[in-house]
Design a protein around this motif. Sequence first.
Motif, PDB file in Angstrom:
ATOM      1  N   PHE A   1       0.832  -1.208   0.000  1.00  0.00           N
ATOM      2  CA  PHE A   1       0.000   0.000   0.000  1.00  0.00           C
ATOM      3  C   PHE A   1       0.868   1.261   0.000  1.00  0.00           C
ATOM      4  N   VAL A   2       1.947   1.209  -0.780  1.00  0.00           N
ATOM      5  CA  VAL A   2       2.859   2.358  -0.834  1.00  0.00           C
ATOM      6  C   VAL A   2       2.216   3.576  -1.503  1.00  0.00           C
ATOM      7  N   ASP A   3       1.187   3.367  -2.317  1.00  0.00           N
ATOM      8  CA  ASP A   3       0.499   4.511  -2.922  1.00  0.00           C
ATOM      9  C   ASP A   3      -0.290   5.305  -1.882  1.00  0.00           C
ATOM     10  N   SER A   4      -0.490   4.713  -0.706  1.00  0.00           N
ATOM     11  CA  SER A   4      -1.221   5.383   0.379  1.00  0.00           C
ATOM     12  C   SER A   4      -0.302   5.888   1.482  1.00  0.00           C
ATOM     13  N   LYS A   5       0.994   5.806   1.275  1.00  0.00           N
ATOM     14  CA  LYS A   5       1.920   6.173   2.358  1.00  0.00           C
ATOM     15  C   LYS A   5       1.778   7.641   2.745  1.00  0.00           C
TER      16      LYS A   5
ATOM     17  N   PRO B   1      11.042  -4.865  -1.950  1.00  0.00           N
ATOM     18  CA  PRO B   1       9.997  -4.707  -2.969  1.00  0.00           C
ATOM     19  C   PRO B   1       8.852  -3.840  -2.453  1.00  0.00           C
ATOM     20  N   GLN B   2       8.266  -3.065  -3.369  1.00  0.00           N
ATOM     21  CA  GLN B   2       7.148  -2.184  -3.025  1.00  0.00           C
ATOM     22  C   GLN B   2       5.940  -2.535  -3.886  1.00  0.00           C
ATOM     23  N   HIS B   3       4.763  -2.577  -3.235  1.00  0.00           N
ATOM     24  CA  HIS B   3       3.533  -2.941  -3.924  1.00  0.00           C
ATOM     25  C   HIS B   3       2.478  -1.863  -3.674  1.00  0.00           C
TER      26      HIS B   3
END
Length: 181
Positions: A151-155, A166-168
């Motif tokens: 949930f890196v788009d919500s960090k 790795p980032q998802h």
Amino acid sequence: HPEKGSTRPGSGQPRAAAGLRHGGPGEETLTATRSQSLMSESPISGSCLCGAVRYEVHGPFLQLAHCHCSLCRKHHGAPFVSWLVGPLDSYRLVAGGDNLGRYDSSPGLHRLFCVTCGSVAPTPMIEQGVVVIPAGNLDGDFGPVPAHHMFVDSKAPWHRITDDLPQHAEYSPEAGLPAVE
């Protein structure tokens, strides 16, 4: 992002946690049975801040997920939370089942916590066959575990991820969980 299942979404009301039963005086166990093969591993103890909720978990563990979703950030008051994921039959609640509260944080998701001190508690995910454990509540070293960020788009906009894990955008493919709608 703990337990998916049928809950009362957005109720905002804590309630007693389900899925646990007393196993004997001073002991509580999950309704699922534990695999004898995992019993050879030394247990790692964990607890809440006040010590009312105590548990043991046996390795090996499946993954260490650093979740950056807004729900986990708010629940922990931190830029992300580290969830250790292990087989459901590796988890044993030692004490405090009656002290667990449940908060339905969003449709199909709930979070367990100690009603005395507010600490986040492990969440058994019965349908997935895993337990999701707040890594910061463990008292021992759980050893090397495959790790990633999700949930890196919500960090948090002020937080930078500076490692090479790795980032998802959502759950990792290995998690086997459906995309969030």
